[in-house]
Scaffold this motif. Structure first.
Motif, short mmCIF file in Angstrom:
data_model
loop_
_atom_site.label_atom_id
_atom_site.label_comp_id
_atom_site.label_asym_id
_atom_site.label_seq_id
_atom_site.Cartn_x
_atom_site.Cartn_y
_atom_site.Cartn_z
N ASN A 138 -70.93 46.30 -24.34
CA ASN A 138 -71.09 46.37 -25.80
C ASN A 138 -70.25 47.49 -26.41
O ASN A 138 -70.67 48.19 -27.32
CB ASN A 138 -72.58 46.55 -26.18
CG ASN A 138 -72.84 46.11 -27.62
OD1 ASN A 138 -72.18 45.20 -28.11
ND2 ASN A 138 -73.78 46.75 -28.28
N VAL A 139 -69.04 47.65 -25.87
CA VAL A 139 -68.11 48.67 -26.37
C VAL A 139 -67.31 48.04 -27.52
O VAL A 139 -66.34 47.31 -27.30
CB VAL A 139 -67.16 49.15 -25.24
CG1 VAL A 139 -66.19 50.20 -25.77
CG2 VAL A 139 -67.97 49.71 -24.08
N GLY A 140 -67.75 48.29 -28.74
CA GLY A 140 -67.12 47.68 -29.91
C GLY A 140 -65.72 48.23 -30.16
O GLY A 140 -65.34 49.27 -29.62
N HIS A 141 -64.98 47.54 -31.05
CA HIS A 141 -63.59 47.95 -31.33
C HIS A 141 -63.53 49.33 -31.97
O HIS A 141 -62.51 50.02 -31.91
CB HIS A 141 -62.92 46.90 -32.24
CG HIS A 141 -63.59 46.78 -33.59
ND1 HIS A 141 -63.28 47.59 -34.65
CD2 HIS A 141 -64.59 45.95 -34.01
CE1 HIS A 141 -64.05 47.27 -35.68
NE2 HIS A 141 -64.84 46.29 -35.33
N GLU A 142 -64.66 49.74 -32.62
CA GLU A 142 -64.66 51.05 -33.29
C GLU A 142 -64.85 52.20 -32.30
O GLU A 142 -64.72 53.38 -32.65
CB GLU A 142 -65.76 51.10 -34.36
CG GLU A 142 -67.19 51.26 -33.84
CD GLU A 142 -67.85 49.96 -33.35
OE1 GLU A 142 -69.07 49.97 -33.16
OE2 GLU A 142 -67.13 48.96 -33.14
N ILE A 143 -65.18 51.90 -31.05
CA ILE A 143 -65.45 52.94 -30.04
C ILE A 143 -64.15 53.30 -29.31
O ILE A 143 -63.45 52.42 -28.79
CB ILE A 143 -66.52 52.45 -29.04
CG1 ILE A 143 -67.87 52.30 -29.76
CG2 ILE A 143 -66.65 53.41 -27.86
CD1 ILE A 143 -68.98 51.73 -28.90
N SER A 144 -63.84 54.59 -29.29
CA SER A 144 -62.58 55.04 -28.69
C SER A 144 -62.83 55.55 -27.27
O SER A 144 -63.97 55.75 -26.84
CB SER A 144 -61.97 56.16 -29.52
OG SER A 144 -62.78 57.33 -29.43
N VAL A 175 -82.97 57.52 -22.00
CA VAL A 175 -82.42 57.76 -23.34
C VAL A 175 -81.36 56.69 -23.61
O VAL A 175 -80.39 56.56 -22.86
CB VAL A 175 -81.77 59.16 -23.41
CG1 VAL A 175 -81.13 59.37 -24.77
CG2 VAL A 175 -82.81 60.24 -23.13
N GLN A 176 -81.56 55.91 -24.67
CA GLN A 176 -80.61 54.85 -25.00
C GLN A 176 -79.28 55.46 -25.47
O GLN A 176 -79.25 56.15 -26.48
CB GLN A 176 -81.18 53.95 -26.11
CG GLN A 176 -80.21 52.91 -26.66
CD GLN A 176 -79.74 51.92 -25.61
OE1 GLN A 176 -80.53 51.29 -24.95
NE2 GLN A 176 -78.43 51.80 -25.46
N PRO A 177 -78.17 55.23 -24.74
CA PRO A 177 -76.89 55.77 -25.20
C PRO A 177 -76.39 55.01 -26.44
O PRO A 177 -76.41 53.77 -26.46
CB PRO A 177 -75.95 55.57 -24.00
CG PRO A 177 -76.58 54.50 -23.18
CD PRO A 177 -78.05 54.51 -23.45
N THR A 178 -75.99 55.76 -27.45
CA THR A 178 -75.52 55.18 -28.70
C THR A 178 -74.20 55.84 -29.08
O THR A 178 -74.08 57.06 -29.01
CB THR A 178 -76.55 55.42 -29.83
OG1 THR A 178 -77.81 54.91 -29.41
CG2 THR A 178 -76.14 54.74 -31.12
N ILE A 179 -73.22 55.02 -29.47
CA ILE A 179 -71.94 55.55 -29.95
C ILE A 179 -71.65 54.94 -31.31
O ILE A 179 -71.66 53.71 -31.46
CB ILE A 179 -70.78 55.20 -28.98
CG1 ILE A 179 -71.07 55.74 -27.57
CG2 ILE A 179 -69.47 55.79 -29.50
CD1 ILE A 179 -70.02 55.36 -26.55
N ARG A 180 -71.45 55.80 -32.29
CA ARG A 180 -71.14 55.35 -33.67
C ARG A 180 -72.16 54.30 -34.15
O ARG A 180 -71.81 53.28 -34.74
CB ARG A 180 -69.72 54.79 -33.76
CG ARG A 180 -68.65 55.82 -33.37
CD ARG A 180 -67.26 55.26 -33.56
NE ARG A 180 -66.26 56.22 -33.09
CZ ARG A 180 -65.73 57.20 -33.84
NH1 ARG A 180 -66.12 57.35 -35.09
NH2 ARG A 180 -64.82 58.01 -33.32
N GLY A 181 -73.45 54.58 -33.86
CA GLY A 181 -74.51 53.68 -34.33
C GLY A 181 -74.69 52.43 -33.49
O GLY A 181 -75.56 51.60 -33.78
N ARG A 182 -73.91 52.25 -32.44
CA ARG A 182 -74.00 51.04 -31.62
C ARG A 182 -74.60 51.40 -30.25
O ARG A 182 -74.13 52.32 -29.60
CB ARG A 182 -72.59 50.46 -31.44
CG ARG A 182 -72.55 49.23 -30.52
CD ARG A 182 -71.13 48.89 -30.15
NE ARG A 182 -70.41 48.23 -31.22
CZ ARG A 182 -70.24 46.91 -31.33
NH1 ARG A 182 -70.74 46.11 -30.40
NH2 ARG A 182 -69.55 46.39 -32.32
#
Length: 435
Positions: free
Chosen positions: A12-18, A64-71
Motif C-alpha cells: 500500500n505504498v501510494g504514489h505520494e510516498i517517497s 503500532v499501525q505504520p502510517t505515512i502521509r495519512g496512509r
C-alpha cells in the motif's frame, strides 16, 4: 508466517510516498542497506543490515499501525533473504556517495554531544545539520554537509578512527536520506544554518523526530546483558521483555513529582518521559529506554516504600507515552545514568536498601555536611566519607529502607558546593572502618 528475513516487504505504498518517507519509518530500528520501490505494484522492498533489526521493526509495527502521509502501510518479512545488487542499482544508493553521513559510535565510554561531533567533522567542510540518537545498535548520528565532496572526504579521513584515545570509534556510512529535518538546537540536534530554532519541544507534536527512537521497544542483546551481570541475569529477570512503559500506582500525590520519579527509576535505565495522571493523582506512567530496563525497574521497585506508601509497579498497556504539555521529557537529559558505562550501572541494580552511596562530591567536604544534606529524610545511623580514584565519595546508612529511598529521590542531582551530587543504593550491609 514467512520466516524472518532482513528484507521487509511494504504494501500500500501510494504514489505520494517517497523513498525518504520509508527510510524514516525504518531508520530507528537499524541501518538500511538497500531500498527498491516497486511503483507499478504500490509496494517496496527494504533491506536492513541484519535480521534482528528487521525483527525489531516488525515487532514494533505489530502493535503500532505504520502510517505515512495519512496512509496506512502494511509490513511483513519478504520471501527474499537478500536484495540483489542489480535491483539495488536501479533505485537505492548503497555505497553511492551522499552529503549525509550515518555515524555509529562503538566502544562509547564518554558522552558524545553535537558539539563534540562538530569539532571532529567540521574540519572537512561546512556541516549544515546534525541529529544524534540512541538505539539498540548504539549511539548514532546523522551529519549533513553542504557538499557531497566534504562528506566523502570526512568518511575517507575518519572511518575507523577513535574520537578519544582507545574508545568512541567511528563507523561511517553514507545515508540514504536527501535532507535532514532538525526541529531543535540543543545537545542532541543542531541546524547550523538556522540558529533561531527552539532548544526543546514546547507543545505536543504528532510527528516523531529522529530523537524519539529511544522510545521504540528494543529486544535486548541477552548475551551482552548477561555479561554485564557477570554471566547470568538476576533471579526473576527474563531479559526478553519488550514493553518499555511502566504504570506506577499508590503514589503519595502530595509529595511526588516527575523529577523525584526520575531520580528513582533512572537507577534501572534511561528515562524517555514521565507523565503524572491528572485524573488519578496517585498514578504515573514512566517510559524507559528499552524493555530490559523497564523489566529491571518493575522487578526491583515492586512493593518499595516511598513517602508512606507501598508502590505498585507494573507494565503499562501503552507502548509509549505520547508527548504533550502534561509530559516531562528526559530523553536528552544528561542526568540519565546509562549513557555511558551501562554495563557497570546494570551491575549496581538492586531493590532499595538502607544504605545510599553518594558520588561526584566536592573535593573539600566533611561528614557533617553530608549528614546535613540528608538528615531531614530519616535517622542517620552511620556515615563514611572516603576517596576513590582521587574523587570524594560517601556512604550513609539510614534506619529504614524507606528513609534511604526518600533521601535518594529528593537529593539525587541536587547541588552541593557547586557539585551535582549523584546518589544510588549501596548493596553493602554495614559501614566498616577499613572500607
Amino acid at each position: 508466517m514467512t520466516e524472518p528475513s532482513k528484507v521487509i516487504h511494504v504494501r500500500n505504498v501510494g504514489h505520494e510516498i517517497s523513498e525518504n518517507d520509508l527510510l524514516q519509518l525504518f531508520q530507528p530500528f537499524g541501518v538500511i542497506t538497500k531500498l527498491v520501490m516497486l511503483r507499478a505494484k504500490n509496494q517496496a522492498l527494504l533491506q536492513m543490515q541484519d535480521v534482528p533489526s528487521a525483527i525489531n521493526a516488525l515487532q514494533y509495527y505489530t502493535d503500532v499501525q505504520p502510517t505515512i502521509r495519512g496512509r496506512n502501510v502494511y509490513v511483513q518479512f519478504s520471501s527474499h533473504q537478500e536484495l540483489t545488487t542489480m535491483d539495488q542499482n536501479t533505485q537505492g544508493r548503497g555505497e553511492e556517495p551522499n552529503r549525509i553521513l550515518l555515524i555509529t559510535i562503538h566502544h562509547m565510554q564518554y558522552p558524545i554531544t553535537v558539539d563534540v561531533l562538530h569539532q571532529v567533522f567540521s574540519p572537512h567542510g561546512f556541516v549544515e545539520k546534525m541529529v544524534t540518537f540512541q538505539k539498540s545498535a548504539g549511539f548514532q548520528a546523522l551529519i549533513q554537509y553542504q557538499s557531497r565532496q566534504s562528506a566523502v572526504q570526512a568518511r575517507t579521513s575518519l572511518q575507523g578512527r577513535n574520537i578519544y584515545d582507545g574508545c568512541c570509534q567511528l563507523d561511517i556510512q553514507f545515508s540514504n536520506l536527501d535532507e535532514l529535518q532538525v526541529n531543535y538546537n540543543n545537545d542532541s540536534s543542531r541546524d547550523f544554518t538556522n540558529p533561531n530554532l527552539p532548544s526543546e519541544q514546547k507543545a505536543r507534536s504528532s510527528q516523531p523526530s529522529y530523537g524519539d527512537v529511544v522510545g521504540y521497544p528494543q529486544m535486548p542483546n541477552a548475551a551482552a546483558i548477561a555479561a554485564a551481570f557477570g554471566g547470568g541475569l538476576p533471579p526473576g529477570i527474563s531479559g526478553t521483555n519488550d514493553r518499555c512503559t511502566i504504570l506506577v500506582s499508590n503514589l503519595n500525590p502530595d509529595r511526588i513529582d516527575e523529577d523525584k520519579l526520575f531520580n528513582l527509576f533512572s537507577l534501572y535505565g534511561n528515562i524517555v518521559r514521565i507523565k503524572l495522571l491528572r485524573n488519578k493523582p496517585d498514578h504515573a506512567l514512566v517510559q524507559m529506554g528499552d524493555g530490559f530496563q523497564a523489566e529491571l525497574a518493575v522487578h526491583f521497585l515492586k512493593g518499595a516504600m516511598l513517602f508512606g506508601k507501598r508502590l505498585e509497579v507494573n507494565f503499562s498497556k501503552h507502548p509509549n507515552i505520547t508527548q504533550g504539555s502534561d509530559t516531562h521529557e528526559y530523553m536528552h537529559s544528561n542526568l540519565n545514568r546509562f549513557n555511558r558505562n551501562a554495563a557497570k550501572n546494570y551491575r549496581y541494580c538492586c531493590s532499595p536498601t538502607k544504605m545510599i552511596h553518594l558520588s561526584t562530591l566536592p573535593q573539600v567536604i566533611t561528614e557533617d555536611e553530608i549528614v546535613s544534606l540528608v538528615e531531614e529524610h530519616g535517622t542517620v545511623v552511620n556515615t563514611k566519607l572516603f576517596e576513590m580514584n582521587g574523587k570524594k565519595q560517601a556512604l550513609v546508612l539510614f534506619e529504614t529502607e524507606e528513609e534511604a529511598t526518600e533521601a535518594l529521590v529528593c537529593k539525587h542531582a541536587t547541588s552541593l558546593a557547586g557539585s551535582i551530587v549523584r546518589i544510588s543504593f549501596s548493596q553493602l550491609q554495614s559501614i566498616r572502618e577499613n572500607q
